[in-house]
Design a protein around this motif. Structure first.
Motif, mmCIF file in Angstrom:
data_model
loop_
_atom_site.group_PDB
_atom_site.id
_atom_site.type_symbol
_atom_site.label_atom_id
_atom_site.label_comp_id
_atom_site.label_asym_id
_atom_site.label_seq_id
_atom_site.Cartn_x
_atom_site.Cartn_y
_atom_site.Cartn_z
ATOM 1 N N UNK A 294 0.808 -1.223 0.000
ATOM 2 C CA UNK A 294 0.000 0.000 0.000
ATOM 3 C C UNK A 294 0.840 1.271 0.000
ATOM 4 N N UNK A 295 0.389 2.248 -0.798
ATOM 5 C CA UNK A 295 1.035 3.566 -0.785
ATOM 6 C C UNK A 295 0.747 4.289 0.531
ATOM 7 N N UNK A 296 -0.468 4.094 1.019
ATOM 8 C CA UNK A 296 -0.892 4.766 2.257
ATOM 9 C C UNK A 296 -1.692 3.794 3.120
ATOM 10 N N UNK A 297 -1.482 3.877 4.432
ATOM 11 C CA UNK A 297 -2.235 3.051 5.382
ATOM 12 C C UNK A 297 -2.734 3.938 6.514
ATOM 13 N N UNK A 298 -4.030 3.819 6.808
ATOM 14 C CA UNK A 298 -4.608 4.521 7.951
ATOM 15 C C UNK A 298 -4.913 3.514 9.050
ATOM 16 N N UNK A 299 -4.386 3.788 10.250
ATOM 17 C CA UNK A 299 -4.744 2.998 11.430
ATOM 18 C C UNK A 299 -5.506 3.938 12.371
ATOM 19 N N UNK A 300 -6.827 3.911 12.255
ATOM 20 C CA UNK A 300 -7.678 4.686 13.172
ATOM 21 C C UNK A 300 -7.980 3.751 14.335
ATOM 22 N N UNK A 301 -7.047 3.704 15.277
ATOM 23 C CA UNK A 301 -6.992 2.618 16.259
ATOM 24 C C UNK A 301 -8.120 2.661 17.290
ATOM 25 N N UNK A 302 -8.551 1.480 17.754
ATOM 26 C CA UNK A 302 -9.488 1.458 18.887
ATOM 27 C C UNK A 302 -8.823 2.100 20.098
ATOM 28 N N UNK A 303 -9.602 2.807 20.899
ATOM 29 C CA UNK A 303 -9.009 3.546 22.021
ATOM 30 C C UNK A 303 -10.036 3.743 23.124
ATOM 31 N N UNK A 304 -9.661 4.465 24.156
ATOM 32 C CA UNK A 304 -10.579 4.741 25.271
ATOM 33 C C UNK A 304 -11.693 5.695 24.862
ATOM 34 N N UNK A 326 -5.514 -2.826 28.594
ATOM 35 C CA UNK A 326 -5.807 -3.786 27.512
ATOM 36 C C UNK A 326 -5.782 -3.105 26.143
ATOM 37 N N UNK A 327 -6.386 -1.922 26.066
ATOM 38 C CA UNK A 327 -6.475 -1.259 24.761
ATOM 39 C C UNK A 327 -5.101 -0.787 24.301
ATOM 40 N N UNK A 328 -4.239 -0.421 25.242
ATOM 41 C CA UNK A 328 -2.883 -0.004 24.861
ATOM 42 C C UNK A 328 -2.087 -1.179 24.298
ATOM 43 N N UNK A 329 -2.305 -2.362 24.848
ATOM 44 C CA UNK A 329 -1.645 -3.562 24.309
ATOM 45 C C UNK A 329 -2.177 -3.854 22.902
ATOM 46 N N UNK A 354 -8.446 9.722 21.402
ATOM 47 C CA UNK A 354 -8.072 9.817 22.820
ATOM 48 C C UNK A 354 -7.159 11.024 23.022
ATOM 49 N N UNK A 355 -7.132 11.520 24.252
ATOM 50 C CA UNK A 355 -6.263 12.649 24.587
ATOM 51 C C UNK A 355 -5.114 12.217 25.489
ATOM 52 N N UNK A 356 -5.019 10.916 25.760
ATOM 53 C CA UNK A 356 -3.973 10.417 26.662
ATOM 54 C C UNK A 356 -2.656 10.163 25.907
ATOM 55 N N UNK A 357 -1.560 10.776 26.312
ATOM 56 C CA UNK A 357 -0.262 10.506 25.682
ATOM 57 C C UNK A 357 0.096 9.018 25.668
ATOM 58 N N UNK A 358 -0.356 8.263 26.690
ATOM 59 C CA UNK A 358 -0.030 6.830 26.747
ATOM 60 C C UNK A 358 -0.670 6.050 25.601
ATOM 61 N N UNK A 359 -1.727 6.585 24.996
ATOM 62 C CA UNK A 359 -2.348 5.945 23.830
ATOM 63 C C UNK A 359 -1.829 6.544 22.525
ATOM 64 N N UNK A 360 -1.097 7.621 22.634
ATOM 65 C CA UNK A 360 -0.716 8.387 21.453
ATOM 66 C C UNK A 360 0.799 8.459 21.269
#
Length: 405
Positions: A294-304, A326-329, A354-360
């Motif tokens: 793929x030229x481009x990939x979007x990961x709009x990840x599951x989060x809190x 769990x969601x961070x893993x 999410x606004x948490x740095x730990x998820x970002x």
């Protein structure tokens, strides 16, 4: 405001389902709104907005009313009485409101407003986590996330443009305004059910928050590319990507839930987006077949989902501390697996609401140190806070994969 008994009963019934039976607020409210066909738009607005309001302020109201979960029906009437009193709405002479201590309610509100976890109505653990991760910004962010979210539309440029959409909606009685710098966005001046409009039925727009509209342009797609949206869901961002690709090239929408992809197909037909192909991730083979392609990939990840509490206020009561871990893993696993789809020289966006740095940011730092992330580098990253933007909280990071040629 004069309270109507049948509308208030609909609110109380909905709250029982949300608080005591684990119902999702949006689905419960949608069901409640269908109880009486005679209800007009004002009646339905009262039910929806009052229910969301009491859900949003559950902890504060429960402390003021001195009631605890699981709530009995009489407890929910007390929460409703608190809601009325704090809004200056006169309580009718109904048996449910006998001996409501309005002066005590106001006094308790003033007293509890000195403590953030009560004032902003959040669980202890979430207040501590937000303070730990956001520091001084947490106060302002919490306050912003407790405001009612505006209704923002995204023009579908495969079928219309901003000016034409504004005119079409105005003809149907809906005034909108441009919001800068969001070039595809219009905001409703008054909340309304726009899904019944001809403009919506004809695919001229989607309802999509302004912050969410930043993600697809961040991926830097061009017509003719092969683009993969790995966590497509029902396809809000997929449809935005299709418009940016001008329907040219291949846009593969992946998700683990087939029912969401069915909804995406339906939305794509309405939008006139015909370069989208859906694939259910039902085995590891689905991803392996796409490796380095793929030229481009979007990961709009599951989060809190902590950035979208203004539109999903019940999430703060459903979230549990162990889910955060769990969601961070899961996020790290998704990053490592799905990044393999990017071809050398290609780009990838990792995004969350999410606004948490730990998820970002922390997830990106960790990923770049892994074997799978060693070929990637950050081109740019952006954190959107509700307190600064007035819209949802979001994070997005654009990474480039080293070209081995």
């Amino acid at each position: 405001m004069r309270l109507h008994r049948n509308l208030v009963f609909a609110v109380i019934d909905g709250l029982i389902e949300i608080f005591n039976e684990g119902g999702y607020a949006d689905k419960v409210i949608a069901k409640q709104l269908k109880r009486d066909k005679r209800w007009g738009s004002r009646d339905r607005s009262f039910i929806a907005e009052t229910t969301y309001d009491i859900v949003r302020w559950k902890r504060l109201y429960a402390e003021i009313a001195d009631v605890k979960e699981p709530f009995e029906r009489k407890d929910l009437w007390r929460l409703f009485a608190v809601w009325c009193t704090l809004r200056g709405i006169k309580l009718p002479d109904w048996p449910q409101f006998e001996e409501t201590p309005t002066r005590r309610i106001k006094g308790r509100f003033d007293e509890l407003s000195n403590t953030r976890k009560f004032r902003e109505s959040v669980p202890d653990w979430l207040d501590e986590l937000g303070q730990q991760e956001l520091g001084d910004k947490w106060d302002a962010e919490l306050a912003a996330l407790n405001k009612q979210a505006p209704v923002v539309l995204r023009v579908n440029r495969l079928k219309s443009d901003i000016g034409a959409l504004q005119t079409a909606l105005a003809e149907e009685g809906h005034e909108t305004e441009n919001i800068k710098p969001y070039k595809d966005a219009l905001q409703l001046q008054e909340r309304a059910n726009v899904f019944t409009t001809e403009a919506f039925k004809n695919g001229l727009f989607e309802v999509q928050d302004a912050s969410s509209q930043l993600v697809a342009p961040y991926l830097d797609v061009e017509p003719g590319m092969r683009v993969v949206d790995t966590c497509a869901g029902a396809g809000g961002k997929t449809l935005h990507l299709a418009a940016q690709m001008d329907n040219k090239g291949q846009l593969i929408a992946l998700d683990i839930y087939g029912n969401k992809l069915k909804e995406l197909k339906r939305r794509a037909r309405r939008a006139g987006a015909f370069n989208i192909e859906t694939r259910v991730i039902d085995s590891t083979k689905v991803i392996k077949k796409l490796h380095n392609s793929a030229d481009r990939v979007l990961i709009d990840a599951p989060c809190t989902g902590l950035g979208v509490l203004s539109r999903n206020p019940d999430a703060k009561w459903k979230l549990q501390p162990d889910f955060v871990e769990k969601i961070q893993a899961t996020q790290q696993s998704i990053l490592k697996d799905y990044s393999k789809i990017v071809k050398p020289g290609g780009k990838m966006v990792y995004a969350t609401c999410s606004i948490l740095p730990s998820e970002n940011q922390e997830q990106i730092k960790k990923f770049l140190k892994t074997e799978e992330g060693s070929d990637f580098s950050i081109e740019k990253q952006k954190t959107v806070l509700s307190s600064e933007s007035g819209y949802d909280g979001f994070y997005m990071c654009l990474m480039v994969k080293k070209d081995k040629a």
